[in-house]
Write a protein that holds these residues in place. Structure first.
Motif, PDB file in Angstrom:
ATOM      1  N   SER A 128       0.926  -1.182   0.176  1.00 22.82           N
ATOM      2  CA  SER A 128      -0.046   0.105   0.023  1.00 22.82           C
ATOM      3  C   SER A 128       0.747   1.316  -0.065  1.00 22.82           C
ATOM      4  O   SER A 128       1.856   1.123   0.470  1.00 22.82           O
ATOM      5  N   ARG A 129       0.679   2.414  -0.525  1.00 20.22           N
ATOM      6  CA  ARG A 129       1.180   3.624  -0.613  1.00 20.22           C
ATOM      7  C   ARG A 129       0.285   4.860  -0.308  1.00 20.22           C
ATOM      8  O   ARG A 129      -1.012   4.549  -0.561  1.00 20.22           O
ATOM      9  N   ALA A 130       0.623   6.146  -0.166  1.00 18.09           N
ATOM     10  CA  ALA A 130      -0.156   7.236   0.180  1.00 18.09           C
ATOM     11  C   ALA A 130      -1.239   7.297  -0.967  1.00 18.09           C
ATOM     12  O   ALA A 130      -2.490   7.114  -0.645  1.00 18.09           O
ATOM     13  N   ASP A 131      -0.931   7.314  -2.261  1.00 16.59           N
ATOM     14  CA  ASP A 131      -1.786   7.519  -3.513  1.00 16.59           C
ATOM     15  C   ASP A 131      -1.771   6.184  -4.183  1.00 16.59           C
ATOM     16  O   ASP A 131      -0.739   6.135  -4.984  1.00 16.59           O
ATOM     17  N   MET A 132      -2.743   5.446  -4.085  1.00 17.43           N
ATOM     18  CA  MET A 132      -2.784   4.108  -4.804  1.00 17.43           C
ATOM     19  C   MET A 132      -3.269   4.079  -6.097  1.00 17.43           C
ATOM     20  O   MET A 132      -2.848   3.448  -7.011  1.00 17.43           O
ATOM     21  N   ASN A 133      -3.877   5.319  -6.404  1.00 16.82           N
ATOM     22  CA  ASN A 133      -4.648   5.493  -7.541  1.00 16.82           C
ATOM     23  C   ASN A 133      -3.574   5.179  -8.887  1.00 16.82           C
ATOM     24  O   ASN A 133      -4.221   4.476  -9.729  1.00 16.82           O
TER      25      ASN A 133
END
Lengths: 399, 399
Positions: free
Chosen positions: A225-230
Motif C-alpha cells: 500500500s502507498r499514500a496514493d494508490m490511484n
C-alpha cells in the motif's frame, strides 16, 4: 567503418601483437572495435566491474556465430551473479585479448545474461540462422554486456516475428518466459479462471497480468500500500488486472467473502509469489482445493511459511520456478515455440515492453570513462534511483 | 446365542416397539445384541462419548452388507473428529433405535474410522463378498466402534490374504497405506536410493522404515533425543532403519558431510515430514536437486517454513499427503491392489502389527459402565499414558 575493413584487422596474427598498453590506445582506433563489461573476481559491482576494449572478432568457427548486441538489460539477478551469490555461474573468458584483462593470464567473467543481438557472421554448419537475424539468448550468462561475442549457434534462438522494438527483444527471455511458464506449467486453467499474485507491480507481475488477460484469466493482484494508490491501480488495470488489492487488505476479515463474490465461489487454484513472509501465508489461505503456489522470488527476504494443514487437507502444492531450470529441462522445439508465442504477443502489443531507460556507453568514451559510468550506474541502482528497467547499449569503440 | 435366533428378533415391527427404557433393559438380554460408541455433539471425548445398545440389525438391503467388527483402533485423528476440528466429517446416524440416542429424534455420530470386520450377511446384488470374509473400510467415518453395522458394499474392501492377525487387519487402512503411498506417489525411487524422514518412531514412520527396507531403499530417520537413545535406535534398526539421528544432530555442521559419505554423494529426493517447524526446515536443506517434501502431520504444531531459494534454485516441491484424499481420488482397482500388497507384506511379516493394547468392552457391562470405561480411556490417552496403539473390541451385549 566498413564491415570488411574491421574484419581484415582482426586476424589472429595481428591480435597476437597487441600489448596491454597498445590495446588502450586502440580504444579509439579502428583496430579494436569491441568493448564489454567484465569482472575478474566476484564482488560489489561498483568495485569490480571494468570496461575492456578488445579487437574485432575472428570469423566464427564451425557451429558458432558472431553476434552484435543491440540492447542488453541489467536485471536484479545480474547483481547477485557479480557478487557470486547467484546459483547460475558464468564461465571464465580468456580470449578477448592476448594480454591484460580477458587474456589467458587474466581471465574474466563477461557480465550480462539477457540481451537482443543481431547475427553478423555465421560459421560453417549453422542452420536456420543468417546475417542480420535478430536473436535472443538460450543459454544463461553468455556475456551480453558486449558489443560483439562469438557464441555457439545452439546457445541462441532466432526471433521469428518482425516488428518488435529493441526493448521488446532485449527483455524477452527472463521475465515474459517466467510469467508465461508459471501461468501454463502448474495448473490447467480455463478461460474465466482466477489467478492470485503478490508483487503484482514487479516486472514479472505486470507480465502475468498481461498474459493472463490475453488468455481470458482473471487476476487478483496484491501490491504494497502507498499514500496514493490511484496511479498504480490505474496502471495495473490498464495492463489488464481484474482486481488490485494491498497486503493490508489481507488482514481484513471480509476479504474472503469479497473474493468469493468476485469469483462466484470458484476455487482459485494458482497463486504466484515473489514476496514470501506473512502476506504469502495469508494469500495461500485464499486458495481452494488442489491449488498450486509457485514462488519465483522472495523480495521480503522472509521464508515461505505455510500451515501444514493447507498441504494435507487442501492438497496445496508449493513449487518454485526458475526460468534457467526450465530452459535446461525443455527441448529446443519447446523453447522456440515459447519465444515465437511471446514475440507474437509483443508484436500485437498484448505484451508491452517494460518501462525502461537506455544507458549508452558511447564509442568515444575511453575504457576508464566507461568503467566509471557503469560503476556509477550500479551505485545508483543500489540506491534504488531507478524505478525502470535499465537497458545497456554498448557502441563499438571504433567509429 | 444362535445366529438365526438373533436375526429373527430384529424384524422392523419388533424394533419399532422398543422404547428408550425398554432398550436399556435389553442391554443384557438376547434381544439387543449391538453396542456402539456415539456422540450427539462435537466436544471433548471424555464428555461426549456414550455407549448405546441397539437391536440386532435387519437383513441388509440390496448392495449393502452387515458387518461384525472384530477390532477397531482409536487413532489420533479420531479425537479431532469427535472434537469437530477434523476436515473429514461423519454423517448422522438415526436408525440405531426407534427412540432415544440414535433415533430420528436424537441422531448421533458413531465413532471410529478404521477397523477390521467380518461379513455376517450379504444383501442382494453384492458381488465378490461372502459371509465370514474379512474386510477393511474404504470410506472414512463408517462408525467402526460398533459391534455390527450395515454398510454399502462399495464402502469396504475384502482382505485377500489369509494368515493375518486381527491387529494387522484392524490397522491397515490408515497408517500402512499412508506410508506406502508417500513412498510411491511422489518420486520414482530405485533400489539403493535414500529417503529422509522425521517423527520416525511415529506409527507411520515405523511403517515407512519397514516398507522402504522391503523395497531396498535406505532411510535416514530423525527422532527426538532422549536420555537413553539405545532402546529406540535398536528398535528402529530392527525394523530396518539404515540410520537413526536426533533433531539435535540437525544443528551439527558435520552432518551434511556425514550424510554425503553415507549416500556416496547421491541426492536425496524424498523427505517425509510429520513434525513441521525448524527441524523440518533443517531436514529440507539436506535434500538434493528436484526433491519432494511430503507432509502428513504437524506434531510440533509449528508451520512449515522453507527458504524460497530451495523452491526456486533446487526445484524443491512441497506437498501434503492425506490418505482420505488419496482414497477419494483413486479407483477401486487401485485401492484393492494396495490393500492386497499390504496384506501380503503383513502376512510375510515384512510389516509388523503396531505395538498395541486391546481394550475390551465386555458383553456383561451396562451402557453406563461402558460409557465410563471409554471416557476414562480417552482421559488416559489425553494424558499420554499409552505409548501403544489402542485397539477397541466391543463384545455383543447379548451373550
Amino acid at each position: 567503418m566498413s564491415y570488411f575493413h574491421a574484419l581484415s584487422l582482426s586476424t589472429p596474427m595481428l591480435s597476437r601483437t597487441i600489448t596491454r598498453s597498445a590495446k588502450r590506445s586502440f580504444s579509439t582506433s579502428t583496430a579494436a572495435i569491441n568493448r564489454c563489461i567484465v569482472y575478474a573476481q566476484n564482488g560489489d559491482p561498483t568495485q569490480v566491474l571494468t570496461a575492456v576494449t578488445y579487437p574485432k572478432l575472428p570469423s566464427p568457427s564451425p557451429n558458432t556465430v558472431n553476434l552484435k548486441f543491440l540492447l542488453s538489460p541489467i536485471n536484479p539477478a545480474d547483481v547477485n551473479t557479480i557478487e557470486g551469490v547467484y546459483p547460475s555461474k558464468p564461465t571464465h573468458t580468456s580470449n578477448l585479448n592476448t594480454s591484460g584483462l580477458g587474456s589467458k593470464n587474466e581471465p574474466v567473467f563477461v557480465g550480462g545474461n539477457e540481451g537482443l543481438a543481431q547475427v553478423i557472421e555465421v560459421g560453417e554448419g549453422v542452420e536456420g540462422l543468417q546475417k542480420d537475424d535478430w536473436v535472443v539468448m538460450d543459454r544463461p550468462q553468455l556475456g551480453t554486456w558486449s558489443t560483439s561475442r562469438n557464441v555457439p549457434s545452439h546457445g541462441i534462438i532466432r526471433l521469428p516475428a518482425t516488428g518488435l522494438t529493441e526493448a521488446h527483444g532485449a527483455t524477452m527471455t527472463v521475465n515474459p518466459t517466467t510469467a508465461y511458464n508459471m501461468l501454463n506449467g502448474f495448473v490447467e486453467l480455463q478461460e474465466g479462471d482466477w489467478v492470485i499474485q503478490n508483487g503484482a507491480n514487479s516486472a514479472v507481475g505486470q507480465l502475468v497480468i498481461q498474459i493472463a488477460k490475453e488468455r481470458g484469466l482473471n487476476t487478483i493482484n496484491f501490491v504494497r500500500s502507498r499514500a496514493d494508490m490511484n496511479p498504480l491501480v490505474q496502471h495495473l488495470e490498464r495492463l489488464g488486472a481484474t482486481k488490485v488489492l494491498t497486503y493490508d487488505d489481507l488482514n481484513d476479515k471480509s476479504l474472503r467473502g469479497q473474493i468469493k463474490e468476485w469469483t462466484g465461489g470458484k476455487d482459485i487454484r494458482l497463486a504466484l509469489n515473489c514476496v514470501g513472509g506473512e502476506p504469502t501465508t495469508a494469500m495461500a489461505k485464499l486458495l481452494g482445493q488442489d491449488a498450486h503456489l509457485v514462488s519465483y522470488g522472495a523480495m521480503s527476504k522472509k521464508p515461505l511459511s505455510l500451515p501444514t494443514s493447507l498441504h494435507i487437507f487442501k492438497n496445496l502444492t508449493s513449487h518454485g520456478f526458475w526460468q534457467t531450470n526450465w530452459s535446461k529441462t525443455h527441448s529446443r522445439t519447446e523453447k522456440e515455440g515459447l519465444i515465437a508465442k511471446l514475440a507474437e504477443m509483443m508484436k500485437e502489443d498484448t505484451i508491452k515492453a517494460p518501462e525502461h531507460t537506455i544507458v549508452t556507453i558511447g564509442a568515444q568514451q575511453s575504457d576508464e570513462e566507461a568503467t566509471a559510468k557503469i560503476r556509477d550506474l550500479f551505485a545508483e541502482m543500489a540506491e534504488g534511483k531507478f524505478g525502470k528497467k535499465i537497458l545497456l547499449k554498448l557502441e563499438d569503440t571504433a567509429t
